[in-house]
Design an enzyme around this catalytic site. Structure first.
Site: not given
Ligand code: IPM
Ligand code: MG
Length: 351
Positions: A135, A185, A217, A241, A245
């Site tokens: 970001y 990751k 993942d 983020d 959701d």
């Protein structure tokens, strides 16, 4: 005590209005200072986060934030887009710790995107880093040697950035089920390898908390396969983020998830912070009176608890929201027909 109220765009102002009614009902003496942000601020003042708004936010004990995002602004240069308001506030005020609790309300199990018996077990807290990652790394467009246009965003985390958010997660876990799942990751990214090394180091200070690591993942998969597995999920800005959701759909609606963004600054009664629903400005339903105000009302409860030291008032609001949902007052996002004001009225009646 003073709250900066930043309604923003789309459904932001209408959900904020309902949250403000609730705050006035439980804590009538709190001063509210309104200021424009997002596309609304750009249209009026030429910038999504005008200096006067930032000053009001900085001077308050806490910030109640609606939502930003306006399709009219999609063609603007990135630094003028509405989203820069929330990113700018998080960065300028060093609000690096984003707490996003997700649990299934009694009676709403069948509204989850998951089977009720799986959804029932969801009670997790996503602790998302907010000031770093892809970001805020170097970004831009460039031309490759072969003359092609290329976009780039650099992912980076410094040791100290990971350390401070890891402490937040471990401390939160101590007040919960004492488990932290750090999501990264590390099988591919050096940023994640550093993240993992630092989290392991911080964990030494918390021998009472169990730590596990999970690739993002796999975490996305486990979140729908067995969400009851998770207590505190510690992760970076981008992964957080996305996973938050996803968690909202496991709960039933993005209209139910609140968030707190905290830094280190202390106020007279708690920690300075910004509170917002995790949903966006939903321009498609703005102004129709059908938005679900509960995520913002729950964000106001978090504000009272974390920044103003009003834990009892926060508990009352959360119980009222749970009661309203148990009563079957469901807005459109939950398959019902309760309107915005009707939902706000129901919470007030419960209070
Ligand atoms: C969120 C939002 C923001 C983010 C956007 C509006 C910049 O999606 O708070 O989750 O990406 O952090
Ligand atoms: Mg998001």
């Amino acid at each position: 005590m003073n709250i900066a109220v930043l309604p923003g765009d789309g459904i932001g102002p209408e959900v904020i209005e309902q949250a403000v009614r609730v705050i006035a009902a439980v804590a009538p003496d709190i001063a509210l200072t309104y200021a424009p942000v997002g596309g609304t601020a750009f249209k009026a003042h030429g910038h999504p986060l005008p200096p006067a708004t930032l000053a009001i936010a900085r001077a308050a004990d806490a910030i109640l934030f609606g939502a930003v995002g306006d399709p009219d602004c999609d063609a603007l240069e990135r630094h003028l887009r509405p989203e820069q308001a929330i990113l700018g506030l998080r960065k300028a005020l060093t609000l690096f710790a984003n707490l996003r609790p997700a649990r299934v309300f009694a009676g709403l199990e069948s509204h989850s995107a998951l089977r009720p018996e799986i959804a029932r077990a969801i009670d997790l807290l996503i602790v998302r880093e907010l000031n770093g990652d892809v970001y805020f790394g170097e970004k831009g467009f460039r031309t490759t040697p072969s003359g092609e246009r290329q976009g780039y965003d650099v992912m980076a985390y410094a040791d100290s950035e990971v350390r401070r958010i890891a402490h937040v997660a471990f401390r939160a876990a101590q007040g919960r089920r004492r488990r932290v799942c750090s999501v990264d990751k590390a099988n591919v990214l050096e940023t994640s390898q550093l993240w993992r090394d630092v989290v392991v180091d911080v964990a030494r200070d918390y021998p009472d908390v169990a730590l596990e690591h999970m690739y993002v993942d796999n975490a996305a998969m486990q979140l729908v396969r067995n969400p009851g597995h998770f207590d505190v999920v510690l992760t970076g800005n981008l992964f957080g983020d996305i996973l938050s959701d996803q968690a909202s759909m496991c709960v039933g609606s993005i209209g139910l998830l609140a968030s707190a963004s905290l830094g280190e600054r202390q106020t007279a009664h708690g920690t300075f912070g910004l509170y917002e629903p995790i949903h966006g400005s939903a321009p498609d339903i703005a102004g129709q009176g059908v938005a679900n105000p509960l995520a913002t009302i729950l964000s106001a409860a978090m504000l009272l608890r974390h920044s103003l030291g009003l834990a009892a008032a926060a508990d009352r609001i959360e119980m009222a929201v749970a009661g309203v949902l148990a009563d079957g007052v469901l807005s459109r996002d939950l398959g019902g027909s309760a309107g915005l004001v009707e939902t706000g009225d129901a919470v007030l009646a419960r209070l």
